[in-house]
Design a protein around this motif. Structure first.
Motif, mmCIF file in Angstrom:
data_model
loop_
_atom_site.group_PDB
_atom_site.id
_atom_site.type_symbol
_atom_site.label_atom_id
_atom_site.label_comp_id
_atom_site.label_asym_id
_atom_site.label_seq_id
_atom_site.Cartn_x
_atom_site.Cartn_y
_atom_site.Cartn_z
ATOM 1 N N THR A 1 0.681 22.208 -17.762
ATOM 2 C CA THR A 1 1.011 21.344 -18.895
ATOM 3 C C THR A 1 -0.236 20.629 -19.359
ATOM 4 N N VAL A 2 -0.411 20.529 -20.683
ATOM 5 C CA VAL A 2 -1.547 19.799 -21.248
ATOM 6 C C VAL A 2 -1.291 18.302 -21.088
ATOM 7 N N VAL A 3 -2.224 17.620 -20.390
ATOM 8 C CA VAL A 3 -2.069 16.178 -20.181
ATOM 9 C C VAL A 3 -3.116 15.379 -20.954
ATOM 10 N N LYS A 4 -4.134 16.067 -21.464
ATOM 11 C CA LYS A 4 -5.158 15.370 -22.228
ATOM 12 C C LYS A 4 -5.869 16.377 -23.121
ATOM 13 N N TYR B 1 -8.995 20.796 -23.087
ATOM 14 C CA TYR B 1 -7.685 20.377 -22.595
ATOM 15 C C TYR B 1 -7.710 20.256 -21.078
ATOM 16 N N THR B 2 -7.218 19.121 -20.590
ATOM 17 C CA THR B 2 -7.019 18.937 -19.155
ATOM 18 C C THR B 2 -5.599 19.379 -18.831
ATOM 19 N N LEU B 3 -5.471 20.197 -17.791
ATOM 20 C CA LEU B 3 -4.178 20.779 -17.445
ATOM 21 C C LEU B 3 -3.733 20.351 -16.053
ATOM 22 N N ARG B 4 -2.419 20.236 -15.870
ATOM 23 C CA ARG B 4 -1.834 19.962 -14.554
ATOM 24 C C ARG B 4 -0.754 20.986 -14.270
ATOM 25 N N ARG B 5 -0.710 21.403 -12.997
ATOM 26 C CA ARG B 5 0.326 22.341 -12.578
ATOM 27 C C ARG B 5 1.687 21.639 -12.585
ATOM 28 N N ASP C 1 3.457 21.131 -10.058
ATOM 29 C CA ASP C 1 3.576 20.240 -8.893
ATOM 30 C C ASP C 1 2.791 18.952 -9.064
ATOM 31 N N GLY C 2 2.153 18.756 -10.225
ATOM 32 C CA GLY C 2 1.437 17.517 -10.506
ATOM 33 C C GLY C 2 -0.043 17.552 -10.194
ATOM 34 N N THR C 3 -0.534 18.588 -9.552
ATOM 35 C CA THR C 3 -1.956 18.679 -9.229
ATOM 36 C C THR C 3 -2.729 19.220 -10.427
ATOM 37 N N ARG C 4 -3.987 18.797 -10.509
ATOM 38 C CA ARG C 4 -4.822 19.203 -11.639
ATOM 39 C C ARG C 4 -5.280 20.645 -11.480
ATOM 40 N N VAL C 5 -5.287 21.396 -12.575
ATOM 41 C CA VAL C 5 -5.830 22.758 -12.555
ATOM 42 C C VAL C 5 -7.329 22.665 -12.298
#
Length: 272
Positions: free
Chosen positions: A98-101, A117-121, A123-127
């Protein structure tokens, strides 16, 4: 031997230069010499210009070398992009993120602005790795997408479409072919130029021989003697044809290093 001046295209030197160019492209691709890129490409340009000059393209050798170097460097750069995509395909893992920034590069005149784009899986962890980058603003915060992430966190995540290296491979191949094509074109141009020079030399020497046959005195046996080293662009058979046009015959035997011409001869040089 043919009456015409023979000319051979310098195929072997051209093939050697082409092999050298390909070797440089492959070497610069595999060797990590980032700090020496510019000096090495400049040295390559100098060597290449000297090699092309040996083909006979003296005036345009520098421009041809610069074109070959620029296309070669571009091919190496595009191959580097393909290498990153291929590496990501080999060791990457496909995840839903998911794009978070999101943010764009600062505006710099008319230069295009990349989007990041900053992404997170899920499970909440950063790609891991650098942010996902596109040449236009195509995603929004909160948007979910499938990407290929690099477990080693060295390469930026990419969508499956971005990680397709086919376009880069085709582009690098086209650039390498353009570099080789330039060498082929210069070789052909040099061959035509040399042929024109040879043809002009032959015409001048033919006229010189006609004048000599009209004006040179005959020896005590009635022969007009001509030194063949004064006519390097002419064969003995071509000289015989020119002599025949002026009413003389060419002696085939007993020349002792000279061409001999007379109205009648013991053994005539064949005209065909």
């Amino acid at each position: 031997m043919s009456d015409e001046v023979t000319h051979r295209t310098p195929v072997i030197p051209a093939v050697g230069i082409g092999a050298y160019v390909l070797a440089v492209i492959v070497g610069m691709y595999f060797l990590d010499l980032s700090a020496l890129q510019i000096p090495l490409w400049l040295a390559h340009a100098v060597v290449l210009a000297l090699l092309i000059r040996r083909l006979g393209a003296k005036q345009s050798s520098t421009y041809a070398a610069l074109f070959v170097v620029l296309t070669s460097a571009s091919a190496v750069y595009v191959m580097g992009l393909a290498r990153d995509d291929l590496t990501l395909q080999q060791r990457g893992e496909k995840v839903t993120a998911t794009v978070v920034k999101e943010w764009q590069d600062p505006a710099e005149g008319r230069k295009g602005r990349d989007s990041h784009y900053t992404l997170r899986r899920q499970d909440g962890t950063r790609v891991p790795g650098p942010p996902l980058t596109t040449t236009s603003d195509v995603y929004d915060v909160g948007q979910t997408l499938t990407v290929i992430e690099d477990p080693d966190a060295e390469l930026a995540p990419e969508t499956p479409g971005q990680a397709n290296a086919t376009a880069e491979i085709l582009g690098a191949s086209a650039l390498a072919l353009a570099a080789l094509g330039a060498i082929g074109w210069m070789t052909r141009k040099s061959a035509r130029k040399e042929k024109d020079v040879d043809t002009g030399a032959q015409a001048a020497q033919e006229e010189k021989l006609r004048e000599a046959l009209r004006t040179y005195p005959a020896d005590r046996r009635g022969y007009i003697k001509i030194h063949p080293e004064d006519y390097p662009a002419l064969t003995h058979q071509r000289a015989a044809r020119i002599a025949w046009e002026t009413g003389l015959r060419t002696e085939a035997a007993g020349n002792r290093g000279s061409w001999r011409f007379k109205e009648t001869v013991v053994e005539e040089v064949p005209l065909d």
